[in-house]
Design an enzyme around this catalytic site. Structure first.
Site, PDB file in Angstrom:
ATOM      1  N   THR A  35       0.836  -1.206   0.049  1.00  0.00           N
ATOM      2  CA  THR A  35      -0.018  -0.014  -0.054  1.00  0.00           C
ATOM      3  C   THR A  35       0.794   1.304   0.125  1.00  0.00           C
ATOM      4  O   THR A  35       0.538   2.479  -0.510  1.00  0.00           O
ATOM      5  CB  THR A  35      -0.896  -0.091   1.184  1.00  0.00           C
ATOM      6  OG1 THR A  35      -0.215  -0.272   2.327  1.00  0.00           O
ATOM      7  CG2 THR A  35      -2.028  -0.901   1.122  1.00  0.00           C
ATOM      8  N   ASP A 171       9.639   0.826   4.770  1.00  0.00           N
ATOM      9  CA  ASP A 171      10.807   0.175   5.437  1.00  0.00           C
ATOM     10  C   ASP A 171      11.616   1.115   6.136  1.00  0.00           C
ATOM     11  O   ASP A 171      12.116   0.954   7.581  1.00  0.00           O
ATOM     12  CB  ASP A 171      11.564  -0.909   4.765  1.00  0.00           C
ATOM     13  CG  ASP A 171      10.478  -1.920   3.906  1.00  0.00           C
ATOM     14  OD1 ASP A 171       9.566  -2.018   4.307  1.00  0.00           O
ATOM     15  OD2 ASP A 171      11.275  -2.423   3.131  1.00  0.00           O
TER      16      ASP A 171
END
Ligand code: GLA
Length: 389
Positions: A35, A171
């Site tokens: 997403t 991340d």
């Protein structure tokens, strides 16, 4: 790490003590997969698997890197920094230096030794940790005063331009913004974020590492991104207000289905549904209840990743299936980019041991494979390491 301390190893390599020692964690993601590069919502957390860095400016014009875990070194003049062949470990850090230079920072020569315990290829984002650690370290050593979100974005660009993976921001954001005991929701469009405490007395987030990483992972990742962009271009023709999948509804997708074709329709549908699931999970976390409902949302996420987004693989599907009957398990799904790596499992704290035994036995029985597991502890984001013990 096999050496007494990172500082000692640094001193041995470079002949002087480091000026700064820091840690950069890997991450998990509770929900919100694929997403981030669609302007959507994610719910990651930093974990206590990390890469540690020892650094100092070396008074030359050269960058000298020592990867302690694989006994390798790399050296280059700052002015000569360019992407290395695909897969080279130094790309992540060189990409960060290139990003700083592009922003007009003066980067002199520096030494950096690093090593850690994030299993690579496991989907815990060792590459983001590599980037974010160096970005944070240089920001500090050079007193650049870049804010933390800029460091995350710069690290993401390093991944695009040097590692050639067109990743989203999740991340790098998680590695830098993690907070102990919390998951954090990031709105990848507005960049607003919100922390939610994760109550480990009720449940734990457990990783089951499939132990596989399929070779196509990176190219398929980039392909998914293109398929989503293709979907947006078509949806936009129907409704000019749609600039990303964040703006689309399931009704919009239904209306454009014929033009988008089966594959693109599936990709878009998954992303829209997954954004909704993130909101459903945060609503439940905010109420501090209903682990069973959170678990169901994890199973639904896996089904979408497997059937619509098509980024799962046989081993991950076996682990997710096993979880349905495992003791104490509320829900499970594949985590990260896909095609290997780990499943994330939401497990009742008092049944973690039984859960692990069941999963290891099942994985062995079905695929004759050994299962590494890891009961996560949610940790702080990148920061200085004052005590190397
Ligand atoms: C990888 C990428 C992230 C994100 C995930 C999937 O980890 O680096 O940006 O897209 O895959 O959610």
């Amino acid at each position: 790490m096999e050496y007494p301390t990172l500082s000692a190893a640094f001193t041995q390599h470079f002949g002087a003590a480091p000026a700064l020692v820091l840690r950069a964690p890997g991450r998990i993601n509770l929900i919100g997969e694929h997403t981030d590069y669609n302007d959507g919502l994610v719910l990651p957390a930093a974990i206590d698997k990390e890469i540690r860095f020892a650094m100092r400016l070396n008074g030359t014009d050269r960058v000298r890197l020592a990867a302690l875990d694989f006994d390798a070194t790399y050296e280059v003049a700052v002015a000569d920094i360019a992407p290395l062949p695909d897969g080279h470990w130094a790309n992540y850090q060189l990409g960060v230096v290139a990003g700083l230079l592009q922003r007009g920072a003066q980067v002199p020569g520096f030494d950096c030794a690093f090593g850690g315990n994030i299993p690579s290829g496991s989907g815990m984002s060792s590459s983001a940790a590599l980037e974010c650690g160096v970005a944070w370290g240089l920001n500090n050593l050079l007193d650049l005063r870049l804010d933390t979100m800029t460091l995350a974005q710069l690290s993401q660009t390093a991944e695009h331009e040097y590692a050639k993976v067109m990743c989203g921001l999740m991340d790098q954001f998680a590695s830098l913004f993690g907070r102990a005991g919390h998951v954090v929701e990031l709105d990848c469009r507005s960049l607003e974020y919100k922390y939610f405490p994760f109550d480990t007395s009720a449940s734990r987030l457990v990783l089951c590492n499939s132990g596989v990483k399929h070779a196509l992972a990176d190219s398929e990742y980039n392909k998914r991104r293109e398929e989503c962009a293709e979907g947006v271009a078509i949806l936009q023709k129907h409704n000019p207000a749609i600039t990303s999948l964040r703006d689309a509804t399931l009704a919009d997708i239904d209306a454009a289905q014929a033009e988008m074709g089966e594959v693109v329709t599936k990709r878009c549908r998954y992303v829209v549904e997954e954004n909704q699931r993130v909101q459903d999970v945060t609503a439940r976390l905010a109420e501090g209840k209903s682990l069973a409902e959170v678990g169901e949302l994890l199973y639904a996420s896996h089904a979408g990743l497997r059937d619509l987004y098509q980024v799962s693989c046989k081993e991950l599907d076996v682990l997710e299936r096993l979880a349905h009957n495992a003791p104490g398990c509320y829900g499970a799904r594949m985590m990260g980019g896909g095609f290997g790596g780990c499943t994330l499992n939401l497990v009742a704290t008092d049944q973690v041991k039984e859960f692990l035994t069941y999963m290891k036995q099942g994985y062995h029985d079905q695929l004759d494979l050994k299962l590494d597991t890891y009961v996560t502890t949610l940790a702080d984001g990148v920061g200085e390491l004052l005590n190397e013990e």
